[in-house]
Design a protein around this motif. Structure first.
Motif, short mmCIF file in Angstrom:
data_model
loop_
_atom_site.label_atom_id
_atom_site.label_comp_id
_atom_site.label_asym_id
_atom_site.label_seq_id
_atom_site.Cartn_x
_atom_site.Cartn_y
_atom_site.Cartn_z
N LYS A 70 13.69 9.45 2.55
CA LYS A 70 12.87 9.88 3.68
C LYS A 70 12.48 11.33 3.45
O LYS A 70 13.33 12.17 3.12
CB LYS A 70 13.64 9.74 4.99
CG LYS A 70 13.78 8.30 5.45
CD LYS A 70 14.38 8.20 6.84
CE LYS A 70 14.42 6.76 7.30
NZ LYS A 70 14.99 6.61 8.66
N GLY A 71 11.21 11.62 3.62
CA GLY A 71 10.70 12.95 3.34
C GLY A 71 10.30 13.15 1.90
O GLY A 71 9.73 14.19 1.54
N GLY A 72 10.58 12.14 1.05
CA GLY A 72 10.24 12.24 -0.36
C GLY A 72 8.80 11.85 -0.65
O GLY A 72 8.08 11.37 0.23
N PHE A 73 8.39 12.05 -1.92
CA PHE A 73 6.99 11.84 -2.31
C PHE A 73 6.87 10.79 -3.41
O PHE A 73 7.79 10.58 -4.21
CB PHE A 73 6.37 13.15 -2.77
CG PHE A 73 6.08 14.11 -1.65
CD1 PHE A 73 4.84 14.15 -1.05
CD2 PHE A 73 7.08 14.96 -1.17
CE1 PHE A 73 4.58 15.01 -0.01
CE2 PHE A 73 6.83 15.83 -0.13
CZ PHE A 73 5.57 15.86 0.46
N ILE A 74 5.70 10.15 -3.45
CA ILE A 74 5.38 9.13 -4.45
C ILE A 74 4.06 9.53 -5.10
O ILE A 74 3.11 9.94 -4.42
CB ILE A 74 5.22 7.75 -3.78
CG1 ILE A 74 6.54 7.32 -3.12
CG2 ILE A 74 4.78 6.70 -4.79
CD1 ILE A 74 6.35 6.30 -2.03
N PHE A 75 4.01 9.39 -6.42
CA PHE A 75 2.80 9.71 -7.18
C PHE A 75 2.41 8.51 -8.04
O PHE A 75 3.24 7.99 -8.80
CB PHE A 75 3.03 10.93 -8.08
CG PHE A 75 3.38 12.18 -7.34
CD1 PHE A 75 2.41 13.11 -7.00
CD2 PHE A 75 4.70 12.43 -6.96
CE1 PHE A 75 2.74 14.26 -6.31
CE2 PHE A 75 5.04 13.59 -6.27
CZ PHE A 75 4.06 14.51 -5.94
N VAL A 76 1.16 8.05 -7.89
CA VAL A 76 0.66 6.94 -8.70
C VAL A 76 -0.67 7.36 -9.31
O VAL A 76 -1.66 7.52 -8.59
CB VAL A 76 0.47 5.66 -7.86
CG1 VAL A 76 0.05 4.50 -8.76
CG2 VAL A 76 1.73 5.31 -7.09
N PRO A 77 -0.74 7.54 -10.63
CA PRO A 77 -1.97 8.01 -11.27
C PRO A 77 -2.99 6.89 -11.45
O PRO A 77 -2.67 5.70 -11.36
CB PRO A 77 -1.48 8.52 -12.62
CG PRO A 77 -0.29 7.67 -12.92
CD PRO A 77 0.37 7.42 -11.59
N GLU A 78 -4.21 7.29 -11.73
CA GLU A 78 -5.30 6.34 -11.95
C GLU A 78 -4.97 5.35 -13.06
O GLU A 78 -5.34 4.18 -12.99
CB GLU A 78 -6.59 7.10 -12.28
CG GLU A 78 -7.79 6.19 -12.52
CD GLU A 78 -9.02 6.96 -12.94
OE1 GLU A 78 -10.14 6.52 -12.62
OE2 GLU A 78 -8.86 8.02 -13.60
N ASN A 79 -4.28 5.82 -14.11
CA ASN A 79 -3.96 4.94 -15.23
C ASN A 79 -3.14 3.73 -14.80
O ASN A 79 -3.13 2.70 -15.47
CB ASN A 79 -3.18 5.71 -16.30
CG ASN A 79 -4.05 6.71 -17.03
OD1 ASN A 79 -5.25 6.49 -17.17
ND2 ASN A 79 -3.46 7.82 -17.47
N THR A 80 -2.44 3.85 -13.67
CA THR A 80 -1.67 2.72 -13.14
C THR A 80 -2.48 1.92 -12.14
O THR A 80 -2.60 0.70 -12.25
CB THR A 80 -0.36 3.21 -12.49
OG1 THR A 80 0.48 3.79 -13.49
CG2 THR A 80 0.38 2.07 -11.82
N TYR A 81 -3.09 2.58 -11.16
CA TYR A 81 -3.75 1.80 -10.10
C TYR A 81 -5.03 1.11 -10.58
O TYR A 81 -5.46 0.13 -9.99
CB TYR A 81 -3.98 2.62 -8.83
CG TYR A 81 -4.94 3.79 -8.89
CD1 TYR A 81 -6.30 3.62 -9.08
CD2 TYR A 81 -4.46 5.09 -8.68
CE1 TYR A 81 -7.17 4.70 -9.09
CE2 TYR A 81 -5.32 6.18 -8.68
CZ TYR A 81 -6.68 5.98 -8.88
OH TYR A 81 -7.54 7.06 -8.87
N GLN A 82 -5.63 1.58 -11.69
CA GLN A 82 -6.82 0.90 -12.18
C GLN A 82 -6.49 -0.44 -12.84
O GLN A 82 -7.38 -1.24 -13.11
CB GLN A 82 -7.59 1.79 -13.15
CG GLN A 82 -6.90 2.01 -14.49
CD GLN A 82 -7.73 2.87 -15.42
OE1 GLN A 82 -8.87 3.21 -15.11
NE2 GLN A 82 -7.17 3.23 -16.57
#
Length: 563
Positions: free
Chosen positions: A516-528
């Motif tokens: 809780k309070g943490g962050f998530i990062f998902v780059p274009e190379n993954t979501y594409q």
């Protein structure tokens, strides 16, 4: 043990079987004949699949070539009662009940109970508001009626069908002419060729369902629903949602009184009326009645949670337990929870390989159940939605808090509109893969910056040297213990051979490990590499009640979210 026969026991009518058993009777399903056409055989297959979903044992008998032969077959079971489990069962159930002297409605009223034009003729005869219309057998007849009545917007529908199959809203004369040409080449809900159409003046208003049950001509409401339907570009009417009316608003009490008058006009003595009504500035008016249980395949437990009763059980009370019927006749209309059905609208013809929604719908706060239970398909064809029968599937939502139901309904609508591949995916082709060094060069600056500020998890297909962040492969996610201040997802090669449902499960499993309070990062190379793209990942974030963060100017092509 006495037998109760259900004629074509499908959709919500399947609940009859358990209710009959619970009352100490033996259920018998009377299966109906189908037209010997491709569409008729498809409908027969649909009915067969519905029977397989009934979780109880029951006897099965079959309609014979003649009514007389069917009567003799039914007599062998000496039935206590014969009820319709579906719209197509109304005619035979009524005829058999009359023939055998069982409780039921008069065959003299069958046309008004089942034919969409005749029910309005009956209302007009009894001085009740009805909709102007005419049955036509050709385009010329339709054009003549349209012009003579000085009509503008009209509704076309088969005189005998169900589930909005073959229903069209036409905004002008040209649209009507084109739709009529098409519909006379189509079949109705049951696979029978359409040979006549009802053309009616269009009534603009809010559409409702009023479900009633009757005993000796007295009627009581079991449940009231409000529809949200959408007109497609072709004029077809498709279901978006259907939600319970827990408290009556302006004009709705008058609609209930009108529904009672409709049941009186049709001379309903016993059993259900599933009535659909429009409420406009002139008050309520009937769209159509169906003298059988409400559709939608609603589970009995779902309905019990909403209203403390479910329709098939209340229908049996109206025949077999008059005391129980009368006890409820004057009870206050009270619902204990809010219920909604969300129907998924397929935007085009699709060859589907996966259904990712199966992996996320259970995370909705108001989720009860879904008709979509398979996450993987072997190239199954889904037709563009043009009626209830071609909906991609539906989700049942229920909660004591209306805001929870509304929140989930709006979420599902947003996914349907912006990331349909989360519901059904054809798993299209994806961009070519890059070299491993390119993937790392895009993500390492982020890791180097944020790992100073907490403990992180790097879910990656490429191992990075010289970083302190804990690194794992996607297939090691379930072995991770504890939560992290930040999670970075760098998956590419491992996603290529996965279908969309599998990708959704992997991404969900990964982001669940953030504190809780943490962050998530998902780059274009993954979501594409998702069929649903960036919006698909964002949908997964929202279903978990995480926050999509506003991206800073210095970070590009990156989803940033927080818990």
């Amino acid at each position: 043990m006495r037998n109760i026969i259900v004629v074509e026991c499908i959709s919500t009518g399947k609940n009859f079987i358990g209710d009959i058993i619970n009352r100490g009777y033996n259920p018998v399903v009377l299966d109906l004949k189908n037209s010997d056409t491709e569409d008729g055989r498809k409908y027969a297959k649909h009915v067969e699949e519905e029977y397989k979903l009934i979780p109880h044992e029951f006897d099965m008998i079959y309609e014979k070539d003649t009514f007389e032969e069917t009567v003799e077959e039914v007599k062998k079971f000496n039935p206590l009662l014969i009820v319709p489990g579906n719209e197509r069962g109304v005619v035979l159930a009524t005829r058999l009940s009359n023939e055998l002297g069982l409780l039921g409605n008069s065959v003299e009223n069958l046309d008004a109970m089942t034919l969409k034009n005749e029910m309005h003729n009956r209302l007009a005869e009894r001085g009740l508001r009805s909709i102007r219309g005419k049955v036509v057998h050709s385009l010329d007849e339709a054009l003549e009626f349209y012009d003579s009545e000085n009509l503008s917007e009209v509704v076309l529908k088969p005189t005998y069908s169900a589930g909005s199959a073959g229903v069209r809203i036409c905004l002008n004369r040209e649209e009507m002419a084109n739709s009529i040409k098409q519909l006379f080449e189509h079949v109705n809900y049951y696979g029978d060729k359409i040979e006549e159409l009802l053309i009616q003046e269009r009534i603009n208003g809010i559409e409702y369902i009023v479900n009633t049950v009757s005993h000796k001509g007295k009627h009581r409401v079991t449940l009231v629903w409000k529809y949200n339907k959408i007109r497609t570009s072709e004029g077809a009417i498709v279901y978006d949602s259907c939600e319970t009316v827990n408290e009556l608003g302006l004009g709705e009490a008058e609609m209930i009184e009108y529904a009672y008058k409709v049941a009186d006009a049709l001379e309903i003595q016993y059993g259900p009326v599933h009535g659909e009504y429009m409420l406009d500035e002139n008050g309520p008016v009937l769209i159509e009645v169906n003298c059988r249980p409400c559709g939608g395949g609603m589970p009995s437990e779902f309905l019990d949670r909403i209203s403390g009763q479910h329709e098939t059980d209340s229908i049996l009370d109206s025949y077999l337990k008059p005391e129980a019927f009368h006890d409820k006749l004057y009870e206050k209309y009270k619902l204990y929870a809010h219920g909604t059905l969300k129907f998924f609208i397929t935007p085009k013809n699709m060859m589907v390989r996966s259904s990712p929604i199966v992996n996320i719908d259970k995370k909705l706060k108001a989720f009860y159940s879904s008709s979509m239970i398979n996450s993987t398909y072997q190239d199954m064809f889904f037709k563009k939605t043009e009626d209830l029968n071609t909906a991609a599937g539906y989700v049942f939502l229920v909660n004591e808090d209306k805001s929870a139901v509304d929140h989930d309904l709006n979420f599902l609508r947003s996914v349907e509109r912006n990331a349909f591949s989360i519901i059904l995916s054809d798993d299209d082709d994806y961009p070519e893969l890059k070299d491993d060094d390119e993937y790392l060069s895009d993500i390492l600056p982020i890791i180097n910056e944020i790992e100073k500020h907490g403990t992180g998890l790097f879910v990656t297909d490429q191992h990075a040297d010289g970083i302190a962040t804990f690194q794992i492969r996607h297939d090691e996610i379930n072995d991770v213990k504890g939560n992290f201040d930040f999670i970075i997802i760098n998956l590419n090669r491992s996603l290529i051979d996965k279908n969309e449902a599998e990708k959704v499960r992997i991404i969900l499993d990964a982001i669940l490990n953030v504190k809780k309070g943490g962050f998530i990062f998902v780059p274009e190379n993954t979501y594409q590499l998702m069929s649903s793209g960036r919006k698909g990942i964002e949908a997964l974030i929202k279903v978990l009640d995480y926050t999509i963060e506003l991206p800073p100017y210095t970070v590009r092509d990156m989803i940033i979210a927080s818990r």
